[in-house]
Design a protein around this motif. Structure first.
Motif, short mmCIF file in Angstrom:
data_model
loop_
_atom_site.label_atom_id
_atom_site.label_comp_id
_atom_site.label_asym_id
_atom_site.label_seq_id
_atom_site.Cartn_x
_atom_site.Cartn_y
_atom_site.Cartn_z
N PRO A 179 -64.54 -48.57 43.42
CA PRO A 179 -65.35 -49.78 43.21
C PRO A 179 -65.82 -50.45 44.49
O PRO A 179 -66.90 -51.03 44.52
CB PRO A 179 -64.41 -50.69 42.41
N ASP A 180 -65.01 -50.35 45.57
CA ASP A 180 -65.44 -51.00 46.80
C ASP A 180 -66.62 -50.30 47.45
O ASP A 180 -67.25 -50.84 48.36
CB ASP A 180 -64.28 -51.13 47.80
N TYR A 181 -66.96 -49.10 46.97
CA TYR A 181 -68.18 -48.42 47.41
C TYR A 181 -69.31 -48.61 46.40
O TYR A 181 -70.40 -49.07 46.75
CB TYR A 181 -67.94 -46.92 47.64
N TYR A 182 -69.04 -48.28 45.12
CA TYR A 182 -70.16 -48.33 44.18
C TYR A 182 -70.58 -49.75 43.82
O TYR A 182 -71.64 -49.96 43.24
CB TYR A 182 -69.93 -47.46 42.95
N ARG A 183 -69.77 -50.73 44.20
CA ARG A 183 -70.24 -52.12 44.10
C ARG A 183 -71.54 -52.28 44.86
O ARG A 183 -72.48 -52.93 44.38
CB ARG A 183 -69.18 -53.06 44.66
N TRP A 184 -71.62 -51.66 46.03
CA TRP A 184 -72.80 -51.82 46.87
C TRP A 184 -73.92 -50.86 46.47
O TRP A 184 -75.09 -51.14 46.74
CB TRP A 184 -72.41 -51.67 48.34
N THR A 185 -73.57 -49.75 45.83
CA THR A 185 -74.61 -48.91 45.22
C THR A 185 -75.33 -49.71 44.14
O THR A 185 -76.57 -49.68 44.03
CB THR A 185 -73.99 -47.64 44.63
N GLN A 186 -74.55 -50.44 43.33
CA GLN A 186 -75.14 -51.30 42.30
C GLN A 186 -75.94 -52.44 42.92
O GLN A 186 -77.01 -52.82 42.42
CB GLN A 186 -74.03 -51.85 41.40
N THR A 238 -71.71 -43.91 38.67
CA THR A 238 -71.83 -45.35 38.91
C THR A 238 -72.54 -46.02 37.73
O THR A 238 -73.66 -45.64 37.38
CB THR A 238 -72.64 -45.62 40.19
N PRO A 239 -71.90 -47.01 37.09
CA PRO A 239 -72.58 -47.72 35.99
C PRO A 239 -73.85 -48.42 36.49
O PRO A 239 -73.87 -49.00 37.58
CB PRO A 239 -71.53 -48.74 35.53
N ILE A 240 -74.90 -48.33 35.71
CA ILE A 240 -76.14 -49.02 36.06
C ILE A 240 -75.97 -50.51 35.75
O ILE A 240 -75.69 -50.88 34.60
CB ILE A 240 -77.33 -48.42 35.29
N PRO A 241 -76.13 -51.40 36.73
CA PRO A 241 -75.80 -52.82 36.55
C PRO A 241 -76.91 -53.60 35.84
O PRO A 241 -77.54 -54.49 36.43
CB PRO A 241 -75.60 -53.30 37.99
N VAL A 281 -81.88 -57.12 31.95
CA VAL A 281 -81.59 -58.14 32.96
C VAL A 281 -80.56 -57.57 33.93
O VAL A 281 -79.52 -57.07 33.50
CB VAL A 281 -81.04 -59.44 32.32
N PRO A 282 -80.80 -57.65 35.23
CA PRO A 282 -79.82 -57.14 36.19
C PRO A 282 -78.58 -58.02 36.23
O PRO A 282 -78.66 -59.24 36.06
CB PRO A 282 -80.56 -57.16 37.52
N VAL A 283 -77.45 -57.43 36.46
CA VAL A 283 -76.21 -58.17 36.61
C VAL A 283 -76.27 -58.95 37.92
O VAL A 283 -76.67 -58.39 38.95
CB VAL A 283 -75.00 -57.22 36.61
N PRO A 284 -75.92 -60.23 37.93
CA PRO A 284 -75.96 -61.01 39.17
C PRO A 284 -75.08 -60.37 40.25
O PRO A 284 -74.03 -59.79 39.95
CB PRO A 284 -75.42 -62.38 38.76
N GLU A 285 -75.52 -60.49 41.49
CA GLU A 285 -74.79 -59.87 42.59
C GLU A 285 -73.35 -60.37 42.68
O GLU A 285 -72.45 -59.62 43.06
CB GLU A 285 -75.54 -60.11 43.90
N ALA A 286 -73.13 -61.63 42.34
CA ALA A 286 -71.78 -62.19 42.42
C ALA A 286 -70.83 -61.56 41.41
O ALA A 286 -69.61 -61.66 41.57
CB ALA A 286 -71.83 -63.71 42.23
N ARG A 306 -74.29 -53.79 27.58
CA ARG A 306 -74.42 -53.18 28.90
C ARG A 306 -75.18 -51.85 28.80
O ARG A 306 -75.16 -51.18 27.76
CB ARG A 306 -73.05 -52.91 29.53
N GLU A 307 -75.82 -51.49 29.88
CA GLU A 307 -76.45 -50.16 29.97
C GLU A 307 -75.35 -49.11 29.96
O GLU A 307 -74.34 -49.23 30.67
CB GLU A 307 -77.26 -50.07 31.27
N THR A 308 -75.53 -48.06 29.17
CA THR A 308 -74.49 -47.03 29.05
C THR A 308 -74.79 -45.77 29.85
O THR A 308 -73.93 -44.89 29.95
CB THR A 308 -74.29 -46.64 27.57
N ASP A 309 -75.98 -45.67 30.41
CA ASP A 309 -76.24 -44.55 31.32
C ASP A 309 -75.58 -44.84 32.67
O ASP A 309 -75.39 -46.00 33.05
CB ASP A 309 -77.75 -44.37 31.54
N THR A 310 -75.22 -43.78 33.36
CA THR A 310 -74.73 -43.90 34.74
C THR A 310 -75.75 -43.30 35.69
O THR A 310 -76.70 -42.63 35.28
CB THR A 310 -73.37 -43.19 34.91
#
Length: 939
Positions: free
Chosen positions: A294-301, A492-495, A505-510, A550-554
């Motif tokens: 998660p500490d990597y794919y957080r920033w991919t999202q 990586t889940p699509i945010p 709607v995109p998930v807020p960055e926070a 939530r979006e279910t595609d990765t």
């Protein structure tokens, strides 16, 4: 400080007991059957055998890797960023991995030595020992008595393990006494005290010895050295490693074995990390990244959200007709609403960026692209000189035209399909091409372009379009937007959340990361696996606070790998994907190393993402990679039944006849070279190869067998493997030769050299400088490691042929041998480290490279002597006759690769007159990569 202390009767009694140990022959202090290693015992073995090789690599392995594991980047020195494409953690390395990482490892070592290496401080350095990281021993020999045995017999040394760090006991005796004290003291104390005080080397016969804790006549004081503050010791060479850890293989393995793909992946990473360490590969492991964490794919999202807000991420329906991406089975036709990244918007930017890049080694041609309102392959057939007019719009039922284009300009004159569509719709057109009897075409009804041939009209029309800024640029027929949706779990889940009122709607960055939920099981059937995560699926719309899903595609794993080179520059940042200052310091990557099979799509997506980040103000540099070095495959020999095509194991093949056949039945076989694979029975386990030949031998074979961009045909019976084995032995013999000469004549006396020997020494000096020039160029410009090794072998040949007087008395021989060891170090670091340990302890060094301390990898890279640059530029040309070496001829460097002039120069030389006069030469081959000519004779 080391000080003399008064003797006492107890000390004398203990000393008598210790003296009996010290006077025993040193070989009795070794393990039974073991050969000596200079770095451990101070005894040089004159021959380089397989057992010696194993000991050398075992000893030097941790000492070579430790600086890379310890150091962090240094801000005030010039940077060099070498990057190898990170692997998918399948669990086992293959020889392709070994080739990629050997190349990047060699470049990393070379760049450190070339001047990108910091000076170590607060440590005690030795060419034959490891260093202390946070403690320094201060020892003075100014008060030592003379080295006579009578004086030494009244002194002894003891160290209490209760007062010193355990890791320092071996270092103290081995480094401090070995280097700083008198040689005679070292010879007396080294074997016995090394065993008495180093717990790992205690022999049973010594554990009960009354000398195990002798009284100390010396006082040795230790002082702590404060560690450098974080970030103050950053290396200027960055060679990071990580894991492209998401992907379908892990999901399939989890389905087959009923495992969690995360557990499967983490175990594989641990296994592959151990394998990489076993190969002696030096990476900055403190910067390790893993894309499935998660500490990597957080920033991919985070980057996906940036793309979404910039209007570059969108959804559209796509026909899913075709075959399953899991099994290859046919699937029913259905429309899926999937996510795309609008990479075509950056087509022109990506095309323009290539103009500023140097050659990408191993890649031929360019990836080009341009987005227009519509496309055509025949711009010269456009009828209007103004390039702007109204045309009918025809909507086709096709999902895409040829080349995946979504809009094309119909030109009936050049396309039968366009003509049939126009006829069917009763659309009229004016012909713009006039065909002549000779088959050529000229333009008609085309205004200012009338009368031009098609070729000239093509250039004229596209230039006018560019001038009017309405297109005219070349584009790739394969360029299209990037489909990133995958109906799988391990990605990586699509945010994005889908709201009935607000839409996507995109998930807020926070609120990032959107963490991949745990699923009790995976089946590989039906829709996206994340549809089954009901609690995770239901959420609140960030915009209207209403219910949402939530979006279910990765994401496609190419998204994860499109920005990992940025994360390496700031891998522990919890506030943003990377700090701009860190990325701007390290980017662009100076050399990017990877396989040919990854040199198209991955590079396209990585370059796109880098251009996007530059537009977002995240980085200053648009292009992420300055140089690209892609290497070919390592292929193994395969045997297939000529009748059915099945692959046959090598052990089931009979090689006794002219052609290999099946051992049982004698069936005919097709023999080919193919990419290594278990299913083809032609694969190799790198661990087994290293166990058989050694790390350095495998490294040298891979680097020497072929230029990087070419395929390597792995065959241990070819000249490459025996060649590098012989070369290692010859290097060892050269060090033995110099050490032996200095035993006979401890102090070199160049004045004793005769005129002929002075000329011989001058030739060695010239060849050394030429080798430095050529090897440096190969490691910085064209990456022809095979040519670099060939040049080092040439210098080895020159030194091997040196006369005894030149070896004993010339500074040139010593300096050339030192340079040879240093230049070998990036390619074979273990062997070179031991050679340097033996060479740096030679008696009465003449100065130059041997005057400094430290291990071979801590030496500065050799440079050409200023006088060499003032000499007329000549080169020693190696001459072969029917592929056999016959000697050398000196020729002007300017014509050394001239296929017409070089053969005549050689024929006119004394060597040519002696060996080639009157003989029929069928063919002459002048190498364009190294100074070599080969005469093939018709006899």
């Amino acid at each position: 400080m080391l000080q003399m202390m008064p003797s006492c009767s107890l000390a004398v009694r203990r000393l008598g007991q210790l003296r009996s140990v010290l006077r025993r022959p040193a070989p009795r202090l070794l393990f039974p059957g073991a050969r000596t290693l200079f770095s451990e015992t101070g005894v040089w073995d004159k021959d380089y055998r397989a057992e010696t090789r194993r000991k050398v690599e075992q000893w030097w392995h941790p000492r070579i890797m430790e600086p890379w594991e310890r150091d962090a980047p240094q801000e005030d020195r010039k940077k060099f960023y070498v990057l190898s494409m990170f692997p998918y953690p399948s669990g086992r390395l293959h020889m392709g991995h070994v080739r990629v990482y050997t190349i990047s490892d060699a470049i990393g070592h070379f760049q450190r030595m070339r001047g990108h290496q910091k000076h170590l401080s607060g440590t005690l350095l030795s060419p034959s020992t490891s260093t202390l990281s946070s403690t320094m021993c201060s020892i003075s020999s100014s008060t030592l008595p003379s080295t006579s045995s009578s004086t030494l017999s009244s002194t002894m040394c003891s160290i209490s393990s209760s007062t010193l760090p355990s890791t320092c006991l071996h270092l103290l005796l081995h480094s401090a006494l070995h280097l700083l004290l008198h040689p005679a003291l070292h010879l007396l104390l080294h074997p016995a005290l090394h065993l008495l005080l180093h717990p790992a080397l205690h022999l049973p016969s010594f554990r009960s010895s009354p000398c195990a804790l002798p009284v100390s006549p010396f006082k040795i004081s230790w002082r702590s050295v404060a560690p450098d503050p974080p970030g103050s010791r950053e290396p200027n060479v960055l060679n990071p490693m990580g894991w492209d850890a998401f992907g379908l293989p892990a999901e399939n393995a989890a389905i087959e074995r009923h495992l969690d793909p995360e557990d499967w992946t983490k175990r594989n990473i641990q296994s592959m990390r151990e394998q990489l360490d076993g190969l002696g590969l030096c990476f900055n492991w403190d910067r390790e990244v893993t894309t499935c964490l998660p500490d990597y794919y957080r920033w991919t999202q985070y980057l996906f959200v940036k793309l979404f807000r910039a209007g570059l991420a969108y959804q559209k329906e796509v026909d899913a007709e075709g075959r399953s991406w899991r099994s290859g089975a046919l699937v029913e036709q259905r429309l899926l609403r999937q996510w795309f990244i609008r990479t075509t918007d950056y087509a022109k930017s990506l095309l323009d960026g290539l103009e500023d890049l140097p050659e990408w080694y191993g890649v031929r041609g360019e990836v080009t692209g341009e987005t227009l309102a519509a496309y055509t392959s025949s711009p010269e057939a456009l009828r209007a000189s103004s390039l702007a007019w109204e045309v009918p719009l025809v909507v086709s039922s096709k999902q895409a035209f040829d080349g995946h284009l979504d809009t094309v300009i119909g030109i009936p004159d050049t396309n039968e399909e366009h003509a049939s569509v126009a006829t069917a719709l009763s659309l009229k057109w004016n012909s713009v091409l006039c065909c002549h009897d000779d088959g050529t075409h000229t333009l008609v009804n085309s205004g200012e372009f009338k009368g031009l041939t098609r070729e000239r009209a093509f250039d004229a029309v596209t230039q006018k379009a560019r001038d009017k800024k309405v297109g005219g640029h070349l584009t790739s027929a394969k360029l299209r937007d990037w489909l990133i949706s995958r109906q799988r779990y391990w990605g990586t889940p699509i945010p994005v959340v889908h709201c009935a009122s607000c839409g996507p709607v995109p998930v807020p960055e926070a609120e990032l990361p959107v963490v991949l939920p745990k699923l009790p099981s995976l089946t590989g059937k039906g829709a996206s696996p994340l549809e089954a995560a009901h609690d995770w699926l239901r959420c609140t719309c960030p915009r209207c606070k209403g219910p949402a899903r939530r979006e279910t595609d990765t994401m496609d794993t190419f998204v994860d790998s499109s920005w990992y080179y940025f994360r390496y520059t700031d891998p522990h940042n919890t506030e943003r994907p990377f700090e701009r200052s860190a990325a701007d310091r390290w980017l662009p990557v100076d050399v990017y190393v990877g396989g040919k099979e990854h040199a198209v799509m991955h590079l396209y997506y990585a370059r796109f993402l880098s251009h996007f980040c530059a537009d977002q103000g995240l980085v200053a540099q648009r292009e992420p990679f300055r140089k690209l070095l892609v290497q070919g495959l390592i292929k193994g020999q395969t045997f297939r039944l000529a009748s059915g095509g099945q692959y046959v194991k090598r052990e089931d093949v009979d090689f006794s006849g002219e052609e290999p056949v099946v051992a049982e039945g004698g069936g005919a076989l097709e023999v080919t070279w193919e990419k290594m694979s278990k299913s083809k029975h032609n694969g190799l386990d790198p661990r087994e190869v290293v166990e058989q030949y050694g790390v350095d031998t495998v490294r040298l074979y891979i680097l020497y067998a072929a230029p990087p961009e070419q395929d390597v045909l792995w065959n241990v019976k070819t000249d490459a493997l025996p060649g590098v084995l012989r070369w290692q032995s010859r290097l060892w013999q050269l060090v033995s030769k110099l050490r032996g000469a200095r035993q006979v004549v401890p102090t070199p006396q160049p004045s004793q050299l005769r005129k002929k020997e002075v000329a011989e020494a001058r030739k060695i000096w010239r060849n050394k400088n030429y080798a430095v020039e050529q090897v440096t160029a190969h490691l910085t410009e064209d990456f022809l490691f095979n040519a670099a090794i060939s040049r080092l072998m040439g210098l080895t040949n020159t030194l091997t042929g040196a006369t005894a007087a030149v070896v004993q008395h010339s500074v040139e021989f010593e300096d050339a041998l030192a340079a040879l060891c240093v230049m070998t170090a990036p390619l074979a670091p273990h062997l070179a480290s031991e050679l340097w340990a033996g060479l740096s302890q030679v008696r009465s060094p003449g100065g130059g490279l041997l005057s400094g301390g430290g291990s071979v990898l801590q030496q500065p890279w050799p440079t050409m002597d200023p006088d060499y640059l003032l000499e007329p530029e000549f080169v020693e040309l190696f001459v072969q006759i029917n592929n056999q070496a016959c000697g050398t001829v000196t020729v002007p460097l300017a014509v050394s690769q001239d296929a017409e002039r070089v053969p005549q120069l050689v024929l006119d030389s004394p060597l040519g007159q002696k060996l080639l006069a009157g003989r029929h030469i069928k063919r002459t081959i002048v190498s364009q990569r190294t100074a070599l000519i080969n005469f093939l004779l018709d006899e």
